[in-house]
Design a protein around this motif. Structure first.
Motif, PDB file in Angstrom:
ATOM      1  N   SER A   1     -12.491  -4.578  13.827  1.00  0.00           N
ATOM      2  CA  SER A   1     -13.219  -5.661  13.166  1.00  0.00           C
ATOM      3  C   SER A   1     -12.276  -6.637  12.465  1.00  0.00           C
ATOM      4  O   SER A   1     -12.672  -7.746  12.111  1.00  0.00           O
ATOM      5  N   GLY A   2     -11.019  -6.213  12.244  1.00  0.00           N
ATOM      6  CA  GLY A   2     -10.021  -7.092  11.638  1.00  0.00           C
ATOM      7  C   GLY A   2      -9.936  -7.025  10.129  1.00  0.00           C
ATOM      8  O   GLY A   2      -8.940  -7.441   9.533  1.00  0.00           O
ATOM      9  N   GLY A   3     -10.968  -6.522   9.467  1.00  0.00           N
ATOM     10  CA  GLY A   3     -10.981  -6.499   8.007  1.00  0.00           C
ATOM     11  C   GLY A   3      -9.872  -5.654   7.419  1.00  0.00           C
ATOM     12  O   GLY A   3      -9.184  -6.064   6.469  1.00  0.00           O
ATOM     13  N   ALA A   4      -9.681  -4.455   7.954  1.00  0.00           N
ATOM     14  CA  ALA A   4      -8.651  -3.565   7.431  1.00  0.00           C
ATOM     15  C   ALA A   4      -7.256  -4.164   7.625  1.00  0.00           C
ATOM     16  O   ALA A   4      -6.398  -4.072   6.737  1.00  0.00           O
ATOM     17  N   TYR A   5      -7.034  -4.790   8.780  1.00  0.00           N
ATOM     18  CA  TYR A   5      -5.732  -5.418   9.022  1.00  0.00           C
ATOM     19  C   TYR A   5      -5.454  -6.505   7.978  1.00  0.00           C
ATOM     20  O   TYR A   5      -4.339  -6.625   7.469  1.00  0.00           O
ATOM     21  N   CYS A   6      -6.489  -7.296   7.679  1.00  0.00           N
ATOM     22  CA  CYS A   6      -6.315  -8.350   6.670  1.00  0.00           C
ATOM     23  C   CYS A   6      -5.937  -7.752   5.318  1.00  0.00           C
ATOM     24  O   CYS A   6      -5.055  -8.263   4.619  1.00  0.00           O
ATOM     25  N   GLN A   7      -6.599  -6.652   4.941  1.00  0.00           N
ATOM     26  CA  GLN A   7      -6.319  -6.109   3.606  1.00  0.00           C
ATOM     27  C   GLN A   7      -4.998  -5.369   3.547  1.00  0.00           C
ATOM     28  O   GLN A   7      -4.371  -5.307   2.491  1.00  0.00           O
ATOM     29  N   ILE A   8      -4.559  -4.816   4.672  1.00  0.00           N
ATOM     30  CA  ILE A   8      -3.208  -4.234   4.690  1.00  0.00           C
ATOM     31  C   ILE A   8      -2.178  -5.317   4.385  1.00  0.00           C
ATOM     32  O   ILE A   8      -1.239  -5.117   3.598  1.00  0.00           O
ATOM     33  N   LEU A   9      -2.367  -6.487   4.985  1.00  0.00           N
ATOM     34  CA  LEU A   9      -1.476  -7.618   4.688  1.00  0.00           C
ATOM     35  C   LEU A   9      -1.583  -8.025   3.227  1.00  0.00           C
ATOM     36  O   LEU A   9      -0.586  -8.358   2.581  1.00  0.00           O
ATOM     37  N   ASP A  10      -2.806  -7.988   2.688  1.00  0.00           N
ATOM     38  CA  ASP A  10      -2.997  -8.358   1.287  1.00  0.00           C
ATOM     39  C   ASP A  10      -2.286  -7.373   0.363  1.00  0.00           C
ATOM     40  O   ASP A  10      -1.778  -7.768  -0.701  1.00  0.00           O
ATOM     41  N   SER A  11      -2.231  -6.107   0.750  1.00  0.00           N
ATOM     42  CA  SER A  11      -1.534  -5.125  -0.095  1.00  0.00           C
ATOM     43  C   SER A  11      -0.037  -5.428  -0.172  1.00  0.00           C
ATOM     44  O   SER A  11       0.628  -5.067  -1.144  1.00  0.00           O
ATOM     45  N   ILE A  12       0.485  -6.116   0.840  1.00  0.00           N
ATOM     46  CA  ILE A  12       1.903  -6.482   0.850  1.00  0.00           C
ATOM     47  C   ILE A  12       2.144  -7.774   0.076  1.00  0.00           C
ATOM     48  O   ILE A  12       3.025  -7.857  -0.788  1.00  0.00           O
ATOM     49  N   TYR A  13       1.326  -8.790   0.379  1.00  0.00           N
ATOM     50  CA  TYR A  13       1.586 -10.134  -0.151  1.00  0.00           C
ATOM     51  C   TYR A  13       0.709 -10.500  -1.355  1.00  0.00           C
ATOM     52  O   TYR A  13       1.109 -11.326  -2.175  1.00  0.00           O
ATOM     53  N   GLY A  14      -0.485  -9.946  -1.420  1.00  0.00           N
ATOM     54  CA  GLY A  14      -1.360 -10.203  -2.565  1.00  0.00           C
ATOM     55  C   GLY A  14      -2.029 -11.553  -2.580  1.00  0.00           C
ATOM     56  O   GLY A  14      -2.639 -11.928  -3.591  1.00  0.00           O
ATOM     57  N   ASP A  15      -1.931 -12.325  -1.478  1.00  0.00           N
ATOM     58  CA  ASP A  15      -2.509 -13.667  -1.492  1.00  0.00           C
ATOM     59  C   ASP A  15      -3.407 -13.944  -0.294  1.00  0.00           C
ATOM     60  O   ASP A  15      -3.706 -15.095   0.015  1.00  0.00           O
ATOM     61  N   VAL A  16      -3.851 -12.891   0.395  1.00  0.00           N
ATOM     62  CA  VAL A  16      -4.813 -13.077   1.476  1.00  0.00           C
ATOM     63  C   VAL A  16      -6.176 -13.420   0.859  1.00  0.00           C
ATOM     64  O   VAL A  16      -6.582 -12.783  -0.116  1.00  0.00           O
ATOM     65  N   PRO A  17      -6.879 -14.422   1.378  1.00  0.00           N
ATOM     66  CA  PRO A  17      -8.178 -14.807   0.794  1.00  0.00           C
ATOM     67  C   PRO A  17      -9.250 -13.750   1.090  1.00  0.00           C
ATOM     68  O   PRO A  17     -10.092 -13.915   1.976  1.00  0.00           O
ATOM     69  N   MET A  18      -9.221 -12.651   0.334  1.00  0.00           N
ATOM     70  CA  MET A  18     -10.107 -11.526   0.616  1.00  0.00           C
ATOM     71  C   MET A  18     -11.583 -11.874   0.444  1.00  0.00           C
ATOM     72  O   MET A  18     -12.444 -11.210   1.014  1.00  0.00           O
ATOM     73  N   SER A  19     -11.887 -12.922  -0.314  1.00  0.00           N
ATOM     74  CA  SER A  19     -13.288 -13.318  -0.478  1.00  0.00           C
ATOM     75  C   SER A  19     -13.891 -13.790   0.841  1.00  0.00           C
ATOM     76  O   SER A  19     -15.113 -13.793   1.005  1.00  0.00           O
TER      77      SER A  19
END
Length: 248
Positions: A28-46
């Motif tokens: 679904s892509g959601g988990a991949y996005c948040q893995i990236l966010d855990s590294i960079y902290g600036d993925v638009p998780m909203s």
């Protein structure tokens, strides 16, 4: 790259505080996005749909991923067409790469996964089942039923049959699956139609401004030409008779 399914699922669930039960759900892509966010902290998780259920939501998640890859200059192709089909092998290989990338780039800082999602409900996404397989199954079932011989009475199934209830349940499940898929396609259609409509309005508004200034823009004209083009056999008549007496 190594990493068993069990180990990777445990890592993803622990890092993101989710409860995935199979690798395919990462499609679904959601988990991949948040893995990236855990590294960079600036993925638009909203904007990330962690509980995505429809293809257009999957594609929106991958678009966010592609933007992050581009911004961070990550030289790794994202095979969206394969990953979004939620096949185990494709997602296993990509998740193995994601784990290796995370190991190399995660700074060890604490990560509040639930907080970054703002406490959004985290129902695991459903993996997409191809409509064609369901259609073939339904067709095969009907053909098989026809071959067993005889007509089913209007009031119910033939006596002595051991399969009617199971057959009905299978068909009802396929109908529900197809209805859900149709709903997703309709939403996806509306999503892209709205985008095209916004482009049309923007182009028309800008052209009107330019015309008022006795100017023109070839690019905008070409955009309009594409928007208003039609397929062979679907051309709008240049002049259509109008019955002024007709009322609705």
């Amino acid at each position: 790259m190594s990493g068993s399914r069990t180990d990777l699922l445990a890592w993803v669930n622990d890092l993101l505080q989710i409860n995935y039960t199979k690798i395919e759900q990462c499609g679904s892509g959601g988990a991949y996005c948040q893995i990236l966010d855990s590294i960079y902290g600036d993925v638009p998780m909203s904007r990330v749909k962690m509980a995505a259920k429809h293809e257009y939501e999957y594609l929106a998640n991958y678009k966010i991923m592609q933007n992050v890859f581009k911004a961070k200059k990550i030289d790794k192709p994202i095979q969206v067409d394969k990953l979004s089909k939620c096949k185990m092998q494709d997602n296993l290989e990509f998740l193995q790469w994601m784990k290796k990338f995370w190991d190399a780039n995660y700074g060890g800082q604490g990560y509040d996964a639930v907080g970054r999602r703002k406490g959004a409900p985290m129902e695991p996404p459903a993996t997409v089942a191809p409509v064609a397989s369901g259609a073939r199954s339904a067709t095969g079932l009907s053909a098989g039923s026809a071959r067993t011989g005889g007509r089913t009475p209007v009031g119910g199934f033939r006596s002595g049959s051991a399969q009617p209830n199971e057959a009905v349940q299978q068909l009802q499940a396929q109908v529900r699956e197809l209805s859900s898929h149709l709903e997703g396609l309709e939403k996806e259609r509306d999503f892209y139609f709205e985008k095209l409509r916004n482009i049309e309005i923007l182009a028309q508004t800008q052209l009107e401004v330019l015309e008022a200034e006795h100017k023109d823009d070839v690019t905008l004209r070409e955009i309009q030409k594409i928007l208003y083009s039609t397929e062979d056999g679907f051309e709008v008549p240049e002049t259509a008779p109008v019955d002024e007496e007709e009322t609705f």
